[in-house]
Design a protein around this motif. Structure first.
Motif, PDB file in Angstrom:
ATOM      1  N   VAL A 138      -2.530  11.297   3.274  1.00  0.00           N
ATOM      2  CA  VAL A 138      -1.762  11.094   2.046  1.00  0.00           C
ATOM      3  C   VAL A 138      -2.054  12.250   1.109  1.00  0.00           C
ATOM      4  O   VAL A 138      -3.220  12.529   0.797  1.00  0.00           O
ATOM      5  CB  VAL A 138      -2.112   9.760   1.367  1.00  0.00           C
ATOM      6  CG1 VAL A 138      -1.296   9.597   0.081  1.00  0.00           C
ATOM      7  CG2 VAL A 138      -1.855   8.588   2.311  1.00  0.00           C
ATOM      8  N   THR A 142       2.121  11.156   4.383  1.00  0.00           N
ATOM      9  CA  THR A 142       2.855  10.680   3.214  1.00  0.00           C
ATOM     10  C   THR A 142       2.585  11.577   2.014  1.00  0.00           C
ATOM     11  O   THR A 142       1.427  11.868   1.705  1.00  0.00           O
ATOM     12  CB  THR A 142       2.437   9.248   2.839  1.00  0.00           C
ATOM     13  OG1 THR A 142       2.608   8.388   3.969  1.00  0.00           O
ATOM     14  CG2 THR A 142       3.254   8.729   1.664  1.00  0.00           C
ATOM     15  N   VAL A 179      -0.705   4.934  -3.129  1.00  0.00           N
ATOM     16  CA  VAL A 179      -1.512   5.508  -2.046  1.00  0.00           C
ATOM     17  C   VAL A 179      -2.008   4.402  -1.114  1.00  0.00           C
ATOM     18  O   VAL A 179      -1.968   4.536   0.116  1.00  0.00           O
ATOM     19  CB  VAL A 179      -2.697   6.298  -2.619  1.00  0.00           C
ATOM     20  CG1 VAL A 179      -3.625   6.771  -1.495  1.00  0.00           C
ATOM     21  CG2 VAL A 179      -2.206   7.490  -3.442  1.00  0.00           C
TER      22      VAL A 179
END
Length: 234
Positions: free
Chosen positions: A123, A164, A202
C-alpha cells in the motif's frame, strides 16, 4: 498473525495506520526517530521499532536482512515543501525524489522476495497532488505522480501481489502544519481529514477479501469537498 512493515510510523498517518492494524498484524514500525517509534510501539500489542534512514542504501539493506516473509508493506514516509518552481533548487528536487520515490522503490525491491513468499500486499500512501498538480507544488506533485506510476508498473510486473495506491486529501498532521506555513495560510484541522480516516482506507486495502484487488482509493475531507462544490456552484 500476518506481519506488516509500515514506514513513517512514528507520527501522522503512519502511526495511525499502525494503530489501525494492531489487532490484525504483527508490526514493524519504520522511521528515523527510534524514541518516537518506541513510544508508538509501547501502546500496541505486538509492535517492534524498525529505525532506519530510508535514503541510506547500506543501512536499508542491513535493516531488511532476515525478513524472509512479509504480508504487508505500507509506504507512509514522505516529505513535502511548497513554493514556486523559480525557488525550487536542484537539491530540493533531489531530496524530495530520494524520500518519496527512490526510497520506496529500493525498499520494495529489497523486500520483493519476502512479499512474494507471502503473496503479500503493498500500500502506497500518495496524495491528492499525485492526481492533480497545482502551482506551488512542483517537486512534491512530480514525485507523487512518479509514485503513482511506480505503483502501476509494480502491479503489472508482480501480479501475485496486491498493490494499492491511497490518495488522501489534506490531512491533519505535522506535515500539513509545515505545508500551510509554506503556503502562508492558516492550519485548519477541522477542514482536513483525520489521520485515522486515512488509516481506515489503508486497513481496508490490507484486509480486503481475496477476490478484491483495490488498485486505487481516493479519500477526501467531507468538509473541504463540500466547500469546493459550493465554490464551483458560485
Amino acid at each position: 498473525m500476518p506481519t506488516a512493515l509500515i514506514t513513517g510510523a512514528s507520527r501522522g498517518i503512519g502511526a495511525a495506520v499502525a494503530r489501525a492494524l494492531a489487532s490484525t498484524h504483527t508490526l514493524l514500525l519504520g522511521g528515523r526517530d527510534a524514541d518516537a517509534l518506541a513510544a508508538v510501539a509501547a501502546d500496541l500489542p505486538d509492535a517492534t521499532p524498525w529505525p532506519v534512514e530510508l535514503t541510506d542504501a547500506d543501512a536499508l539493506a542491513a535493516a531488511v536482512a532476515g525478513i524472509d516473509r512479509l504480508d504487508l508493506l505500507v509506504h507512509s514516509a514522505g516529505v513535502a515543501r511548497v513554493g514556486p518552481l523559480s525557488e525550487a533548487s536542484a537539491d530540493l528536487w533531489r531530496s524530495t525524489y530520494e524520500v518519496n520515490v527512490v526510497a520506496v522503490a529500493e525498499l520494495t525491491r529489497l523486500l520483493l522476495p519476502a512479499l512474494r513468499a507471502a503473496g503479500g500486499r503493498v500500500v502506497l500512501v500518495n496524495s491528492g497532488a499525485g492526481r492533480a498538480a497545482h502551482a506551488g507544488w512542483g517537486p512534491y506533485a512530480a514525485s507523487k505522480f512518479a509514485l503513482r506510476a511506480y505503483a502501476d508498473v509494480l502491479r503489472e510486473e508482480e501480479p501475485a501481489l496486491r498493490v494499492t495506491t491511497v490518495f488522501p486529501g489534506r490531512t491533519a498532521t505535522d506535515m500539513q502544519k509545515t505545508v500551510r506555513a509554506d503556503e502562508g495560510g492558516a492550519y485548519e484541522p477541522d477542514r482536513y481529514l483525520r489521520p485515522e480516516s486515512v488509516a481506515e482506507a489503508v486497513r481496508y486495502a490490507a484486509l480486503a477479501p481475496d477476490d478484491a484487488h483495490l488498485t486505487e482509493v481516493v479519500v477526501r475531507s467531507a468538509a473541504d469537498y463540500c466547500n469546493e462544490v459550493m465554490e464551483r456552484a458560485g
